[in-house]
Design an enzyme around this catalytic site. Structure first.
Site, short mmCIF file in Angstrom:
data_model
loop_
_atom_site.label_atom_id
_atom_site.label_comp_id
_atom_site.label_asym_id
_atom_site.label_seq_id
_atom_site.Cartn_x
_atom_site.Cartn_y
_atom_site.Cartn_z
N SER A 196 42.04 40.38 41.28
CA SER A 196 43.34 40.42 41.93
C SER A 196 44.36 40.91 40.90
O SER A 196 44.12 40.84 39.69
CB SER A 196 43.72 39.04 42.49
OG SER A 196 43.87 38.12 41.44
N GLY B 176 47.38 39.97 39.55
CA GLY B 176 47.86 39.07 38.50
C GLY B 176 46.75 38.65 37.56
O GLY B 176 46.94 38.58 36.34
N CYS B 177 45.59 38.36 38.11
CA CYS B 177 44.46 37.93 37.28
C CYS B 177 43.97 39.07 36.40
O CYS B 177 43.58 38.85 35.26
CB CYS B 177 43.33 37.40 38.17
SG CYS B 177 43.83 35.97 39.14
N THR B 178 44.00 40.28 36.93
CA THR B 178 43.60 41.45 36.14
C THR B 178 44.55 41.63 34.97
O THR B 178 44.11 41.84 33.83
CB THR B 178 43.55 42.71 37.02
OG1 THR B 178 42.54 42.52 38.03
CG2 THR B 178 43.24 43.95 36.21
N ALA C 125 43.90 38.83 32.42
CA ALA C 125 42.63 39.05 31.72
C ALA C 125 42.74 40.18 30.70
O ALA C 125 42.25 40.06 29.57
CB ALA C 125 41.53 39.36 32.73
#
Length: 161
Positions: free
Chosen positions: A54, A56-58, A61
């Site tokens: 997703s 934000g998570c990308t 990370a």
């Protein structure tokens, strides 16, 4: 009162009242490649995130990956933790060439142990720092995915002085 009961049932309220200085829950975990994870002996950053791949998570990370050598210099190990299955996390790591590790938590054991909210399998964006003695050093709740890695790294740099 009904709303609180419903939220508790859905797993939205924090399950554990964990605080800095508390002994970290002793749990066994394996990373997304099946290797055992040791939570003792060095600083351990556990950044909980809602869903691999997703936006934000990308971003979160990628930033942890960019800063990974700096975390290593400070003796810290870094793990992203989500409800995603191991294969999905492996795909995420390989697609983005991420550094650091990922821990699949499909049953929510780690999330519950560290008081991370979960709603329909999506974890709240929380970061837990464990110290080398196996204690909770710091907790950041509802973090900004674009600033989280920098915030944690700044904290660790301050500890190294």
């Amino acid at each position: 009162m009904r709303l609180a009961t419903l939220l508790l049932f859905l797993g939205f309220l924090r399950a554990a009242a964990l605080a800095p200085g508390d002994k970290a829950p002793v749990l066994e975990a394996k990373d997304s490649y099946g290797r055992p994870v040791d939570f003792r002996g060095s600083y351990v950053v556990l950044w909980f995130y809602p869903k691999a791949k997703s936006p934000g998570c990308t971003a979160q990370a990628k930033r942890y990956s960019e800063l990974y050598p700096e975390f290593q210099k400070l003796g810290a190990r870094v793990y992203g933790v989500s409800h995603d299955p191991a294969q999905e996390q492996c795909d995420f790591v390989e697609k983005l060439a991420l550094k650091g590790g990922m821990i699949p938590d499909p049953e929510g054991r780690l999330a519950r142990a560290f008081g991370v909210r979960s709603l329909l399998g999506f974890y709240s964006r929380d970061t837990i720092l464990l110290n080398p003695e196996g204690r909770v050093e710091r907790i950041w709740r509802s973090v900004n995915p674009f600033q989280d890695a920098d915030t944690v790294l700044a904290y660790l740099r301050g500890k190294a002085r």
